[in-house]
Design a protein around this motif. Structure first.
Motif, PDB file in Angstrom:
ATOM      1  N   ARG A 168      58.193  34.978  41.210  1.00 53.88           N
ATOM      2  CA  ARG A 168      58.300  34.381  39.876  1.00 53.88           C
ATOM      3  C   ARG A 168      57.882  35.415  38.841  1.00 53.88           C
ATOM      4  O   ARG A 168      56.735  35.854  38.823  1.00 53.88           O
ATOM      5  CB  ARG A 168      57.419  33.138  39.774  1.00 53.88           C
ATOM      6  N   GLY A 169      58.829  35.792  37.978  1.00 46.44           N
ATOM      7  CA  GLY A 169      58.533  36.826  37.011  1.00 46.44           C
ATOM      8  C   GLY A 169      58.390  38.184  37.665  1.00 46.44           C
ATOM      9  O   GLY A 169      58.918  38.445  38.757  1.00 46.44           O
ATOM     10  N   ARG A 170      57.638  39.058  37.002  1.00 39.06           N
ATOM     11  CA  ARG A 170      57.410  40.411  37.484  1.00 39.06           C
ATOM     12  C   ARG A 170      55.923  40.716  37.375  1.00 39.06           C
ATOM     13  O   ARG A 170      55.255  40.233  36.452  1.00 39.06           O
ATOM     14  CB  ARG A 170      58.216  41.422  36.665  1.00 39.06           C
ATOM     15  N   PRO A 171      55.356  41.536  38.267  1.00 41.84           N
ATOM     16  CA  PRO A 171      53.923  41.816  38.231  1.00 41.84           C
ATOM     17  C   PRO A 171      53.573  42.843  37.152  1.00 41.84           C
ATOM     18  O   PRO A 171      54.022  43.980  37.206  1.00 41.84           O
ATOM     19  CB  PRO A 171      53.633  42.359  39.625  1.00 41.84           C
ATOM     20  N   ASP A 172      52.774  42.409  36.191  1.00 44.57           N
ATOM     21  CA  ASP A 172      52.325  43.336  35.151  1.00 44.57           C
ATOM     22  C   ASP A 172      50.861  43.687  35.410  1.00 44.57           C
ATOM     23  O   ASP A 172      50.496  43.958  36.552  1.00 44.57           O
ATOM     24  CB  ASP A 172      52.554  42.711  33.769  1.00 44.57           C
ATOM     25  N   GLY A 173      50.008  43.669  34.381  1.00 43.36           N
ATOM     26  CA  GLY A 173      48.622  44.080  34.554  1.00 43.36           C
ATOM     27  C   GLY A 173      47.834  43.156  35.463  1.00 43.36           C
ATOM     28  O   GLY A 173      48.202  41.996  35.673  1.00 43.36           O
ATOM     29  N   ALA A 174      46.715  43.678  36.008  1.00 42.22           N
ATOM     30  CA  ALA A 174      45.973  42.928  37.019  1.00 42.22           C
ATOM     31  C   ALA A 174      44.476  43.198  36.928  1.00 42.22           C
ATOM     32  O   ALA A 174      44.027  44.166  36.301  1.00 42.22           O
ATOM     33  CB  ALA A 174      46.484  43.283  38.409  1.00 42.22           C
ATOM     34  N   ALA A 175      43.714  42.340  37.594  1.00 40.20           N
ATOM     35  CA  ALA A 175      42.269  42.507  37.740  1.00 40.20           C
ATOM     36  C   ALA A 175      41.863  41.854  39.052  1.00 40.20           C
ATOM     37  O   ALA A 175      42.542  40.954  39.547  1.00 40.20           O
ATOM     38  CB  ALA A 175      41.518  41.875  36.573  1.00 40.20           C
ATOM     39  N   VAL A 176      40.744  42.313  39.616  1.00 43.35           N
ATOM     40  CA  VAL A 176      40.233  41.767  40.863  1.00 43.35           C
ATOM     41  C   VAL A 176      38.895  41.092  40.590  1.00 43.35           C
ATOM     42  O   VAL A 176      38.042  41.659  39.899  1.00 43.35           O
ATOM     43  CB  VAL A 176      40.073  42.868  41.935  1.00 43.35           C
ATOM     44  N   ASP A 177      38.693  39.871  41.123  1.00 43.87           N
ATOM     45  CA  ASP A 177      37.442  39.158  40.880  1.00 43.87           C
ATOM     46  C   ASP A 177      36.376  39.573  41.893  1.00 43.87           C
ATOM     47  O   ASP A 177      36.622  40.396  42.789  1.00 43.87           O
ATOM     48  CB  ASP A 177      37.668  37.642  40.845  1.00 43.87           C
TER      49      ASP A 177
END
Length: 299
Positions: free
Chosen positions: A195-204
């Motif tokens: 679904r959509g495209r992967p942009d920016g990210a963060a890890v918890d």
């Protein structure tokens, strides 16, 4: 699982391409960039005031330094923002800023800055790369990328993530990461985005990977094995990046873009929502100058 959250607006302004949110706990400030407007923005939580600084290059990823300066990967270089609002060169990657630019990045546990490049115009072949800015200079670590994004590192430093958001790929990879040597090994598909495209990210703090699903209007959380845990719908279709912030790092700041939207009311706004978990304090950039010191100012 779709999970509704209370979403609020931190800055109601139509950034063309808002990106790279960065929490600065010492100043109680959130930084981010508008790539297309060539601006670095900051929201002061004590006053609620948002201010902007024009950049003389196309801005990309942001990182805090051990010296508390804000550093910015832009054009094809890495720069430190001085107290007077000018830009000092820390390092430069090979390549021309007329055809490529720095995009997304993350700082590792040894204080190195990993930043990828994307072409300024669509190319028929992969020309992007991931660079490592360290005390030993600038190293190309990964090549063959189309639209580099989603760079993040696990809390224990053992796993490194990179995404390619090109429509033909839409994939997030994971690597085994040797922090001491600064080496990426054993690349594998972590998650194929549907679904959509992967942009920016963060890890918890639990090692779960959160990413902005651009064009799908979602924030998606994956467990450490790459399985979807939850999807949070947003009031915009084009979220771009996210960061944990606040005194306990339990809130999420989400940048968005207005380019390519059809009159969405909040497109380009800086949004916030409770995450339900906690992030972890991000490492600081630990670099001296890797080349001759040069100062730049926006014109």
């Amino acid at each position: 699982m779709t999970c509704a959250r209370k979403i609020e607006v931190l800055h109601d302004a139509a950034d063309l391409v808002g990106e790279s949110p960065l929490w600065d706990s010492e100043r109680n400030v959130l930084w981010w960039v508008d790539i297309a407007c060539r601006a670095v923005r900051r929201r002061d939580f004590a006053s609620g005031v948002v201010s902007s600084l024009e950049t003389p290059f196309i801005p990309g990823a942001l990182a805090l330094g051990e010296d508390r300066h804000v550093n910015i990967a832009g054009g094809m270089g890495l720069y430190r923002i001085t107290e007077c609002g000018s830009f000092e060169t820390i390092g430069e990657a090979p390549g021309s800023s007329s055809s490529m630019r720095m995009n997304d990045g993350a700082v590792d546990h040894a204080g190195r800055f990993w930043v990828g490049t994307v072409p300024l115009t669509p190319q028929p072949v992969p020309v992007g790369a991931l660079y490592r800015f360290g005390s030993d200079g600038v190293l190309e670590a990964v090549d063959g990328l189309r639209t580099q994004n989603g760079t993040a590192i696990s809390p224990d430093g053992a796993t490194f993530y990179v995404a390619d958001s090109h429509p033909d790929l839409r994939v997030i990879w994971a690597y085994d990461f040797d922090v001491e040597a600064g080496v990426l090994e054993n690349r594998r598909v972590f998650h194929q985005v549907s679904r959509g495209r992967p942009d920016g990210a963060a890890v918890d703090a639990d090692g779960c990977y959160w990413f902005a699903a651009i064009d799908a209007g979602l924030i998606i959380r994956l467990d450490p094995l790459g399985r979807e845990m939850e999807a949070i719908p947003l009031p915009v279709s084009r979220p771009t990046n996210l960061a944990f912030y606040g005194t306990d790092l339990s809130a999420l700041a989400v940048t968005t873009m207005s380019v390519g939207t059809q009159g969405e009311k909040l497109a380009g706004s800086l949004l916030t929502l409770p995450s339900g978990v906690r992030g972890w304090p991000q490492p600081r950039l630990a670099l001296g100058y890797t080349g001759a010191r040069k100062e730049m100012r926006a014109h």
